[in-house]
Design a protein around this motif. Structure first.
Motif, PDB file in Angstrom:
ATOM      1  N   PHE A  62       0.821  -1.207   0.000  1.00  0.00           N
ATOM      2  CA  PHE A  62       0.000   0.000   0.000  1.00  0.00           C
ATOM      3  C   PHE A  62       0.860   1.264   0.000  1.00  0.00           C
ATOM      4  N   VAL A  63       1.856   1.273   0.870  1.00  0.00           N
ATOM      5  CA  VAL A  63       2.631   2.500   1.110  1.00  0.00           C
ATOM      6  C   VAL A  63       3.407   2.931  -0.128  1.00  0.00           C
ATOM      7  N   ASN A  64       4.072   1.978  -0.755  1.00  0.00           N
ATOM      8  CA  ASN A  64       4.968   2.350  -1.844  1.00  0.00           C
ATOM      9  C   ASN A  64       4.223   2.562  -3.141  1.00  0.00           C
ATOM     10  N   THR A  65       4.451   3.723  -3.696  1.00  0.00           N
ATOM     11  CA  THR A  65       3.760   4.067  -4.937  1.00  0.00           C
ATOM     12  C   THR A  65       4.683   4.994  -5.724  1.00  0.00           C
ATOM     13  N   THR A  66       4.149   5.568  -6.779  1.00  0.00           N
ATOM     14  CA  THR A  66       4.942   6.553  -7.510  1.00  0.00           C
ATOM     15  C   THR A  66       4.237   7.893  -7.430  1.00  0.00           C
ATOM     16  N   CYS A  67       5.021   8.932  -7.521  1.00  0.00           N
ATOM     17  CA  CYS A  67       4.463  10.270  -7.418  1.00  0.00           C
ATOM     18  C   CYS A  67       3.624  10.564  -8.662  1.00  0.00           C
ATOM     19  N   PRO A  68       2.369  10.984  -8.469  1.00  0.00           N
ATOM     20  CA  PRO A  68       1.508  11.292  -9.617  1.00  0.00           C
ATOM     21  C   PRO A  68       2.059  12.462 -10.438  1.00  0.00           C
ATOM     22  N   LYS A  69       2.926  13.256  -9.841  1.00  0.00           N
ATOM     23  CA  LYS A  69       3.433  14.438 -10.552  1.00  0.00           C
ATOM     24  C   LYS A  69       4.695  14.112 -11.343  1.00  0.00           C
ATOM     25  N   CYS A  70       5.710  13.500 -10.633  1.00  0.00           N
ATOM     26  CA  CYS A  70       7.002  13.340 -11.277  1.00  0.00           C
ATOM     27  C   CYS A  70       7.344  11.885 -11.568  1.00  0.00           C
ATOM     28  N   GLY A  71       6.524  10.967 -11.092  1.00  0.00           N
ATOM     29  CA  GLY A  71       6.753   9.561 -11.393  1.00  0.00           C
ATOM     30  C   GLY A  71       7.836   8.894 -10.560  1.00  0.00           C
ATOM     31  N   CYS A  72       8.478   9.640  -9.654  1.00  0.00           N
ATOM     32  CA  CYS A  72       9.504   9.048  -8.782  1.00  0.00           C
ATOM     33  C   CYS A  72       8.829   8.194  -7.709  1.00  0.00           C
ATOM     34  N   PRO A  73       9.583   7.276  -7.122  1.00  0.00           N
ATOM     35  CA  PRO A  73       9.022   6.512  -6.005  1.00  0.00           C
ATOM     36  C   PRO A  73       8.554   7.471  -4.903  1.00  0.00           C
ATOM     37  N   ALA A  74       7.411   7.167  -4.353  1.00  0.00           N
ATOM     38  CA  ALA A  74       6.855   8.034  -3.319  1.00  0.00           C
ATOM     39  C   ALA A  74       6.059   7.184  -2.342  1.00  0.00           C
ATOM     40  N   LYS A  75       5.615   7.805  -1.246  1.00  0.00           N
ATOM     41  CA  LYS A  75       4.874   7.042  -0.231  1.00  0.00           C
ATOM     42  C   LYS A  75       3.477   7.605  -0.053  1.00  0.00           C
ATOM     43  N   ARG A  76       2.560   6.665   0.205  1.00  0.00           N
ATOM     44  CA  ARG A  76       1.173   7.103   0.426  1.00  0.00           C
ATOM     45  C   ARG A  76       0.968   7.554   1.860  1.00  0.00           C
ATOM     46  N   GLU A  77       0.031   8.447   2.053  1.00  0.00           N
ATOM     47  CA  GLU A  77      -0.472   8.774   3.390  1.00  0.00           C
ATOM     48  C   GLU A  77      -1.040   7.476   3.976  1.00  0.00           C
ATOM     49  N   VAL A  78      -0.730   7.193   5.236  1.00  0.00           N
ATOM     50  CA  VAL A  78      -1.185   5.925   5.822  1.00  0.00           C
ATOM     51  C   VAL A  78      -2.320   6.092   6.817  1.00  0.00           C
ATOM     52  N   ASP A  79      -2.675   7.341   7.111  1.00  0.00           N
ATOM     53  CA  ASP A  79      -3.827   7.554   7.991  1.00  0.00           C
ATOM     54  C   ASP A  79      -5.113   7.399   7.180  1.00  0.00           C
ATOM     55  N   THR A  80      -6.173   7.059   7.881  1.00  0.00           N
ATOM     56  CA  THR A  80      -7.485   6.976   7.234  1.00  0.00           C
ATOM     57  C   THR A  80      -8.345   8.136   7.725  1.00  0.00           C
ATOM     58  N   LEU A  81      -9.488   8.324   7.070  1.00  0.00           N
ATOM     59  CA  LEU A  81     -10.358   9.439   7.432  1.00  0.00           C
ATOM     60  C   LEU A  81     -11.301   9.080   8.580  1.00  0.00           C
ATOM     61  N   ASP A  82     -11.495  10.030   9.443  1.00  0.00           N
ATOM     62  CA  ASP A  82     -12.520   9.957  10.485  1.00  0.00           C
ATOM     63  C   ASP A  82     -13.832   9.499   9.828  1.00  0.00           C
ATOM     64  N   THR A  83     -14.542   8.558  10.460  1.00  0.00           N
ATOM     65  CA  THR A  83     -15.789   8.082   9.839  1.00  0.00           C
ATOM     66  C   THR A  83     -16.834   9.194   9.749  1.00  0.00           C
ATOM     67  N   PHE A  84     -16.664  10.231  10.541  1.00  0.00           N
ATOM     68  CA  PHE A  84     -17.594  11.360  10.431  1.00  0.00           C
ATOM     69  C   PHE A  84     -17.444  12.090   9.093  1.00  0.00           C
ATOM     70  N   VAL A  85     -16.315  11.866   8.409  1.00  0.00           N
ATOM     71  CA  VAL A  85     -16.188  12.432   7.060  1.00  0.00           C
ATOM     72  C   VAL A  85     -17.120  11.659   6.127  1.00  0.00           C
ATOM     73  N   CYS A  86     -17.139  10.324   6.283  1.00  0.00           N
ATOM     74  CA  CYS A  86     -18.020   9.490   5.450  1.00  0.00           C
ATOM     75  C   CYS A  86     -19.474   9.912   5.615  1.00  0.00           C
TER      76      CYS A  86
END
Ligand code: ANZ
Ligand code: ZN
Length: 816
Positions: free
Chosen positions: A471-495
């Motif tokens: 999940f964590v390892n991804t590529t940057c949508p802007k430059c295509g370099c290896p990048a990391k995802r945000e690992v926190d989730t949203l408060d269910t009150f957002v849903c």
């Protein structure tokens, strides 16, 4: 026991479904009525009496409205992300997704057994990727607008849930979910800038048809406070700091100043010899809850920094302290202390032997007891002496402004909404971190950022998603370099902050919703749910609506025009239902025994809808007997109508009496039902069935009239006992649905009791008074007078010579 029961329930549920009886008509939006009940959390304990109390009576209300001609939209869904499923998983090893969807299946079945008019084709489940895709979209839109941002701040931490909490989720210092005392942690987190909307959130409250108490709670939570922000310079330094005060008229009474321990300036003000004491104090206070810190009765604690500040109005030099009674998150995180006029400052000054200088007295100049916290008249304040608090507030700020040392300032208690959570079972935050590009939002076309299934979610204070390399390892949508995802989730009150926008357009794959349609479908006309959401869900939803409006996605300001809170159903012992107390009521067993309508009607008849109360088995039994009584009365009436031949065209006294109760019920049920006063509405139906039962014992019935009465009876009761009444409606010989009938309209003339009192005289003396129908003929009145027992007695043995009738008033009998 009568014939009504679960078999009848089932039969009609299937037929209703088959015939699409409750389908929302998308072409008839002028008459739409969006009826919304707070969706439920799919928990293992399933549908309880509280859910029923929310959904059953509101469905009855909506059924009434349907018969009044409204096009009802009443959707249902599941608030499916959240901690309980995750905690259950930690305990049992059952994956949150598996338990959640299993619970949803069961609860859906239970909800269907209720026989409510839910538009199931519009169901939403917030943990479905095709829903949370749009929750993530909402996040991105807010991010684009600068309304979602990341910052490091002291945040609420629940040590038991192992996650941060929003301020709204901290109730009296404890976690809203698990009641563990909440502590503070300095963390970098995601926030929604709800404070940008503080003013509108406050002002528009007065346009809403909401319970007064809830409006008051939101006002308090937003907490608008108008005061003055002013600057104290630090002695022998070029440092300075601001304080926020609502009592600038007391400025001459400042004998020390206090900073919150977390205030960033504390380190700068602390002298070397005080540093270790200050550090130690900071650590202790971090562990305290805000409520504890704010408590007036709490023993005051604090440490002197070693520095001094200069009062901007009179140049007086006062010590700078830190204390936990000052909050870092309010105002400027610093307070000018006026012990003579503020309770907490007073207690603090007493404890640490600081001066207490009175600068306000009451308006008459009488002596007052300190601390004197009321408004009054300024004293010991130089040029300001003699001014009232009101005048002083203006004059002092003028003087400060001249020297650029202070100005008026509005503060809010409301804080930005902390939306990131260090938990697994939630919508991933669609953000990527790139060494080169920094914080990069995931492009809309790549949504949803899917929540991976295979994750180690045992809590250790870190986000479980951090442990998923995949999940964590991804590529940057802007430059295509290896990048990391945000690992926190949203408060269910957002849903849940936007689900009411998704319901009408839940299958849209291009957009979260179609703006044109949603602008027609919303605002929600009637929203019903528990009062516990006053400052959470109900505030967040208002914010999200306003933010989306400002982005052009919506054209209305408020999501919920009219709001009702149902009361709480308590256990038979009068205590809150809980498994551990063994006082819970399981709806299913009652429904199996009595049928869904008896259960529903008991909830409506046995309690005030907005107050609730203690459960009573006797109450259920008595409602069941009521249903039996109705069944018998209707059976008799139907038999009479079917077998008899009508040869009566007028309404005599008996018919008028029944007509009176019929229209009393129509009026009462219509008016009380509309206000959700279901208990009194059903009481009218009880009177009505009593009148009907009584009439059935009369000879010589007007059968055409009786049929009209019976039809009205079933129409009126139908919203409250839908299955039972549909069965009765068909038993009368209809092959349509009673819910396609028009709601009966009451006739005010039927409520005028058509009787007059007539005095009967014998030889000029009043002997008795009798009540007769006002349209009785002269002959009939004469006959009634002569037949009266008292009159018979007083005329016995005499000759009736003459009878004079004065219609509507008097009968005079001349007897010799
Ligand atoms: C001096 C003063 C003198 C105050 C006096 C009151 C009475 P509301 O109405 O809630 O806005 N205050 C300001 N910032 C604070 C903080 N971060 N933590 C704790 N207390 C804080 O309250 C404003 C008042 O609360 C302010 O006015 C300040 O105390 C205190 F006779 O300033 B006052
Ligand atoms: Zn990049």
């Amino acid at each position: 026991m009568g014939n009504y029961g679960t078999a009848v329930d089932k039969k009609w549920q299937e037929l209703w479904e088959k015939n699409g009886l409750y389908k929302f008509d998308p072409k008839n939006l002028d008459k739409k009525l969006y009826t919304l009940e707070m969706f439920s959390y799919p928990s293992g304990s399933q549908l309880h009496a509280g859910h029923w109390f929310n959904y059953g009576p509101v469905d009855s209300w909506a059924r009434m409205k349907k018969m009044e001609g409204y096009n009802i939209f009443q959707p249902m869904g599941f608030d499916a992300f959240g901690l309980p499923a995750e905690n259950y998983a930690i305990k049992t090893g059952v994956h949150p997704k598996d338990s959640t969807y299993k619970n949803i299946e069961t609860m859906e079945k239970q909800l269907r057994a209720m026989g409510a008019m839910f538009n199931w084709e519009n169901e939403v489940v917030t943990s479905d990727p095709n829903y949370y895709k749009w929750t993530q979209w909402l996040f991105l839109k807010l991010f684009e607008k600068g309304l979602a941002y990341r910052k490091k701040a002291p945040v609420n931490w629940c040590p038991s849930c192992n996650t941060v909490l929003a301020n709204e989720q901290v109730l009296d210092g404890v976690c809203e979910r698990c009641s563990t005392e909440v502590t503070k942690k300095e963390l970098t987190q995601w926030f929604f800038k709800i404070t940008d909307y503080a003013d509108e959130l406050l002002d528009k409250l007065d346009t809403l048809d909401w319970p007064e108490k809830t409006v008051a709670m939101q006002k308090h939570w937003i907490g608008k406070s108008t005061g003055v922000q002013l600057t104290f310079k630090v002695k022998d330094s070029d440092l300075s700091f601001d304080v926020f005060t609502t009592r600038v008229d007391t400025l001459n009474g400042v004998t020390y100043v206090v900073l919150a321990p977390e205030n960033k300036l504390v380190d700068k003000f602390t002298t070397d010899e005080n540093r270790s004491a200050i550090e130690e104090y900071k650590e202790i206070s971090a562990k305290q809850s805000e409520i504890e810190r704010q408590s007036i009765s709490k023993e005051k604690t604090g440490v002197f920094t070693g520095s001094y500040a200069v009062n901007p109005i009179n140049g007086r030099v006062v010590p700078i302290w830190i204390s936990d009674y000052v909050l870092a998150t309010y105002g400027t995180g610093a307070v000018m202390a006026v012990p003579a006029h503020d309770e907490r400052d007073f207690a603090f000054a007493k404890k640490f032997n600081l001066p207490i200088d009175q600068v306000i007295t009451n308006k008459k100049g009488h002596e007052v007891e300190l601390p004197y916290c009321e408004y009054g008249m300024m004293i010991n304040s130089g040029e300001f002496d003699g001014l009232t608090t009101e005048e002083g507030k203006i004059k002092v700020v003028e003087k400060l402004a001249e020297n650029d040392l202070g100005s008026e300032k509005v503060n809010y208690r409301l804080r930005d909404w902390l939306v990131s959570r260090q938990r697994y079972w939630g919508a991933p935050i669609p953000i990527v971190y790139c060494d080169k590009c920094g914080i990069v939002p995931v492009p809309e076309k790549d949504l949803p950022v899917k929540l991976p299934y295979d994750v180690e979610f045992a809590p250790d204070g870190k986000s479980p998603l951090a442990k998923s390399e995949y999940f964590v390892n991804t590529t940057c949508p802007k430059c295509g370099c290896p990048a990391k995802r945000e690992v926190d989730t949203l408060d269910t009150f957002v849903c849940s902050s936007w689900y009411y926008l998704r319901y009408p357009d839940n299958k849209n794959t291009e957009k979260p919703f179609d703006t044109e349609l949603i602008n027609k479908m919303l605002p929600v006309d009637k929203y019903v749910g528990g009062p516990e959401h006053a400052c959470m869900h109900l505030l967040y939803a208002r914010f999200v609506t306003k933010a989306l409006r400002d982005m052009g996605y919506l054209n209305f300001d408020e999501p919920f025009k009219s709001l009702t809170h149902q009361g709480l159903i308590l256990g038979p012992d009068g205590l809150k239902m809980s498994k551990s107390k063994g006082n819970t009521i399981s709806p299913d067993s009652y429904i199996n025994q009595y049928g869904a309508d008896v259960f529903r009607m008991y909830l409506m008849f046995g309690f005030s809808y907005t107050e609730g109360g203690a459960w009573s088995d006797d109450g259920v039994k008595s409602v069941s007997r009521f249903v039996d009584r109705i069944e018998r009365a209707l059976e008799m009436a139907n038999a009479a109508i079917k077998e008899g031949k009508n040869n009566k065209s007028t309404l005599d006294n008996e018919e008028q009496e029944l007509n009176f109760w019929r229209h009393t019920a129509i009026k009462g049920v219509t008016e009380d039902g509309d206000k959700m006063q279901f208990n009194t509405a059903i009481a009218r139906m009880m009177e009505f069935v009593n009148a009907l039962t009584k009439y059935m014992q009369e000879d010589g019935k007007n059968l055409d009239f009786l049929k009209e009465v019976v039809l009205d009876f079933v129409r009126l009761l139908a919203p409250f006992a839908p299955h039972f009444c549909e069965e009765e409606w068909n038993a009368i010989g209809n092959n349509t649905s009673v819910f396609n009938e028009k709601w009966p309209i009451f006739d005010p003339t039927a409520l005028i009791k058509d009787e007059v009192e007539i005095a009967i005289q014998v030889n000029g003396k009043i002997k008795n008074r009798i009540n007769v129908s006002s349209n009785l003929s002269e002959e009939a009145i004469k006959a009634a007078a002569l037949a009266d027992i008292t009159i018979k007695a007083s005329t016995e043995g005499k000759n009736i010579v003459k009878v004079i009738v004065i219609k509507g008033r008097l009968v005079n009998i001349v007897a010799k």
